[in-house]
Design a protein around this motif. Structure first.
Motif, PDB file in Angstrom:
ATOM      1  N   LEU A  37       0.850  -1.197   0.000  1.00  0.00           N
ATOM      2  CA  LEU A  37       0.000   0.000   0.000  1.00  0.00           C
ATOM      3  C   LEU A  37       0.880   1.239   0.000  1.00  0.00           C
ATOM      4  N   PRO A  38       0.485   2.353  -0.599  1.00  0.00           N
ATOM      5  CA  PRO A  38      -0.687   2.482  -1.467  1.00  0.00           C
ATOM      6  C   PRO A  38      -0.476   1.738  -2.793  1.00  0.00           C
ATOM      7  N   ILE A  39      -1.580   1.496  -3.486  1.00  0.00           N
ATOM      8  CA  ILE A  39      -1.560   0.694  -4.701  1.00  0.00           C
ATOM      9  C   ILE A  39      -1.166   1.562  -5.900  1.00  0.00           C
ATOM     10  N   LEU A  95      -8.125  -1.113   0.479  1.00  0.00           N
ATOM     11  CA  LEU A  95      -7.801  -0.568  -0.845  1.00  0.00           C
ATOM     12  C   LEU A  95      -7.484   0.916  -0.676  1.00  0.00           C
ATOM     13  N   VAL A  96      -6.233   1.277  -0.874  1.00  0.00           N
ATOM     14  CA  VAL A  96      -5.835   2.690  -0.818  1.00  0.00           C
ATOM     15  C   VAL A  96      -4.959   2.971  -2.038  1.00  0.00           C
ATOM     16  N   ALA A  97      -5.277   4.046  -2.722  1.00  0.00           N
ATOM     17  CA  ALA A  97      -4.619   4.349  -4.001  1.00  0.00           C
ATOM     18  C   ALA A  97      -3.358   5.178  -3.854  1.00  0.00           C
ATOM     19  N   SER A  98      -2.405   4.913  -4.748  1.00  0.00           N
ATOM     20  CA  SER A  98      -1.404   5.934  -5.050  1.00  0.00           C
ATOM     21  C   SER A  98      -1.889   6.577  -6.346  1.00  0.00           C
ATOM     22  N   SER A  99      -2.154   7.871  -6.326  1.00  0.00           N
ATOM     23  CA  SER A  99      -2.546   8.574  -7.553  1.00  0.00           C
ATOM     24  C   SER A  99      -1.418   9.474  -8.036  1.00  0.00           C
TER      25      SER A  99
END
Ligand code: UFG
Length: 324
Positions: free
Chosen positions: A125-127, A288-292
């Motif tokens: 994480l982040p994804i 579920l945590v994003a890398s944007s």
């Protein structure tokens, strides 16, 4: 640009259509109204009530569309585990027919609503976009399959394709006299369900599982305001490049547990929401945590309404005036 928006009567499609029209684009909405609402279609858009499998009716050679934004699809992760055939048919078979029509009509750009569900249980994480893709539900598998189809299409046929992988979308577009938000029937998403309980339409909220490997045992999700998400589509249209399939995660990079969502919903609505812990829902990843970072860097996208308070209070305001 002359744009075809599939699913423009749905939640994200209708908010994005609003922003596209306000930016001066010409919008045709194609929607079969199975899950969408005619009233959600922007009045200035041309509306065609048809299935994406029949998109060739609109995407005729010479029709001159500059891009297709493909939002139409089935989205309930839980249902996709009990009725997988529906998801393979609608999200893959019909989307491939849409892609055939895009190719035949010579449409140069294609923006696709992909999802965080393609990653499954993340290893790290982040994804990031390069993370392992191992969907835990059929919904995610169908979206990943179409992502692969777009990669080949872009390379073989010079399409400018962009997939936007949404994390958990929330909130409503409330500005300039427009109020556009989320209405699903039946509703399966956590935030609108908490609002149904707050409005007295549902007796209690069930939290699916409190034995996940997270801080409070409930699943953690990365929520993104629908207005920020819609804005990313306009940036993607500009960034789309012939022969490339670009893929971007869209989230805030902050995770909130299901219990935290309920707490904020209590603050915003002022209602003491009764909660019951229920068994886990099949196919739910724990966190579920994003890398944007890539979307920020390449699209110049910065989420602006990034607090859960802002998202739930816009959703609540839309819910009270349009749904309750
Ligand atoms: N949940 C409950 N009770 C409910 C409804 C949901 O506890 O009544 C829980 C779910 O089990 C999950 C969390 O709330 O842990 C979020 O569930 P949602 O159904 O609101 O959203 P999902 O995370 O399953 O899926 C959503 C979109 C997908 C998208 C995904 C990306 O529906 O399209 O976010 O994270 F792919």
């Amino acid at each position: 640009m002359k744009l075809l928006v599939t699913g423009g009567a749905g939640y994200v499609g209708s908010v994005t259509s609003r922003l596209l029209l306000d930016a001066g684009h010409e919008v045709t909405v194609l929607d079969n109204l199975v899950t969408g609402f005619r009233s959600a279609v922007a009045p200035e858009a041309t509306f065609v009530e048809a299935d994406i499998a029949d998109a060739a009716q609109v995407l005729t050679p010479g029709s001159g569309f500059d891009a297709v934004l493909h939002f139409a699809g089935l989205i309930a992760a839980g249902e996709s585990m009990t009725k997988p055939e529906k998801y393979w048919h609608d999200n893959v078979v019909k989307s491939l027919a849409l892609l055939d029509a895009v190719r035949a009509a010579g449409v140069p750009r294609f923006i696709f609503s992909s999802t965080a569900a393609v990653y499954g249980n993340p290893v790290e994480l982040p994804i990031t976009e390069n993370a392992v893709k191992a969907p835990t539900n059929t919904y995610g598998a169908t979206k990943l399959t179409f992502d692969h189809a777009l990669t080949s299409e872009a390379f073989a046929h010079n399409l400018a394709a962009v997939s936007l992988r949404y994390f958990n979308v929330a909130g409503a577009y409330i500005a300039d006299g427009h109020e556009i938000g989320e209405r699903h029937d039946p509703e399966t998403h956590l935030i609108p369900i908490t609002l149904q309980v707050a409005a007295g339409k549902r007796e209690k909220l069930q939290i699916f599982g409190d034995d996940y490997p997270t801080a409070d045992g409930t699943c953690v999700r990365d929520y993104i305001h629908v207005q920020d998400l819609a804005r990313a589509h306009l940036l993607a249209l500009d960034a789309a490049t012939a022969g490339e399939h670009r893929i971007y995660n869209l989230g805030n990079g902050n995770g909130f547990s299901n219990r935290q969502v309920v707490e904020v919903a209590r603050e915003v609505t002022g209602v003491e929401l009764p909660v019951e812990i229920a068994p886990r829902r099949e196919g739910d990843p724990a966190t579920l945590v994003a890398s944007s970072a890539l979307a920020r860097e390449e699209l110049g996208w910065v989420p602006e309404k990034n607090t859960l308070q802002a998202m739930i209070s816009d959703a609540w305001s839309f819910y009270r005036s349009h749904v309750a």
